[in-house]
Scaffold this active site. Structure first.
Site, mmCIF file in Angstrom:
data_model
loop_
_atom_site.group_PDB
_atom_site.id
_atom_site.type_symbol
_atom_site.label_atom_id
_atom_site.label_comp_id
_atom_site.label_asym_id
_atom_site.label_seq_id
_atom_site.Cartn_x
_atom_site.Cartn_y
_atom_site.Cartn_z
ATOM 1 N N ASP A 1 0.794 -1.481 0.295
ATOM 2 C CA ASP A 1 0.234 -0.115 -0.278
ATOM 3 C C ASP A 1 1.219 1.750 -0.028
ATOM 4 O O ASP A 1 0.616 2.235 0.194
ATOM 5 C CB ASP A 1 -0.954 0.120 1.279
ATOM 6 C CG ASP A 1 -2.408 -1.232 1.308
ATOM 7 O OD1 ASP A 1 -2.518 -1.393 -0.548
ATOM 8 O OD2 ASP A 1 -2.807 -1.735 2.142
ATOM 9 N N GLU B 1 0.597 4.336 -2.869
ATOM 10 C CA GLU B 1 -1.453 4.344 -2.845
ATOM 11 C C GLU B 1 -1.683 6.245 -1.900
ATOM 12 O O GLU B 1 -2.242 6.269 -1.369
ATOM 13 C CB GLU B 1 -2.281 3.929 -3.404
ATOM 14 C CG GLU B 1 -2.816 2.319 -2.619
ATOM 15 C CD GLU B 1 -3.947 1.666 -2.923
ATOM 16 O OE1 GLU B 1 -4.800 1.321 -2.004
ATOM 17 O OE2 GLU B 1 -3.221 0.683 -3.768
ATOM 18 N N ASP B 2 -0.687 5.326 -0.990
ATOM 19 C CA ASP B 2 -1.245 5.577 0.878
ATOM 20 C C ASP B 2 -0.230 6.629 1.167
ATOM 21 O O ASP B 2 -0.186 6.751 2.088
ATOM 22 C CB ASP B 2 -1.138 5.380 1.370
ATOM 23 C CG ASP B 2 -3.436 3.981 1.160
ATOM 24 O OD1 ASP B 2 -3.417 4.073 0.562
ATOM 25 O OD2 ASP B 2 -2.857 2.645 2.051
#
Length: 174
Positions: free
Chosen positions: A52, A55-56
């Protein structure tokens, strides 16, 4: 513990600092995905920790290449949601990317395994704590499976995921 895995854990925890996974620190989710990916080797566990981060966080693919190599960076980029659009649009674009992956190629294989592990971890957590998200995962399952499942790749992950999606409500009653 493998030094590369330890680096990935440290890197992911630093990048996700202050983020939450429901009521828990974000690393709880990353560790859950890593545990599910363990039977598939160290590289799968590393991708699980990093899955992640693009995207985070503000992490770039170049940073991942520098610290973890091209194969790991490519795997992480394969599983990363597009940045623009609503959830439905992002998932449609992601599924189009995943359906094209050739599981005989190493980075693609890792990505498909970790994506299935990630979904299983999410479904398990939501089934217990967030019924609305659980229903969302149930409604998305057919499209997710069509894009991500490859025969023989991680059958036990898929068996458990399918069971939780199809009969999850009934399992919880017994």
């Amino acid at each position: 513990m493998n030094n590369r895995l330890l680096l990935a854990k440290s890197f992911a925890r630093a990048r996700h600092e202050g983020q939450r996974y429901g009521e828990f620190p974000y690393y709880v989710h990353l560790d859950d995905v890593e545990r599910l990916a363990q039977p598939f080797g160290i590289d799968a566990m590393i991708v699980a920790q990093l899955h992640d981060v693009l995207e985070d966080t503000t992490t770039s693919v170049d940073e991942l290449v520098h610290d973890f190599g091209e194969s790991i960076a490519l795997s992480v980029s394969y599983v990363t949601d597009p940045l623009q659009g609503d959830r439905k649009t992002k998932k449609k674009q992601l599924h189009q990317r995943l359906i094209q992956l050739d599981e005989t190629e190493g980075s693609a294989r890792l990505a498909l395994i970790v994506k299935a592990c990630d979904r299983l971890a999410n479904v398990k957590a939501c089934r217990l704590f967030h019924r609305g998200k659980y229903a969302m995962y149930q409604s998305e399952h057919a499209d997710f499976r069509k894009a991500t499942y490859r025969y023989g790749l991680c059958e036990m992950i898929w068996w458990e995921l399918d069971m939780l999606i199809e009969v999850g409500d009934k399992i919880g009653r017994y």
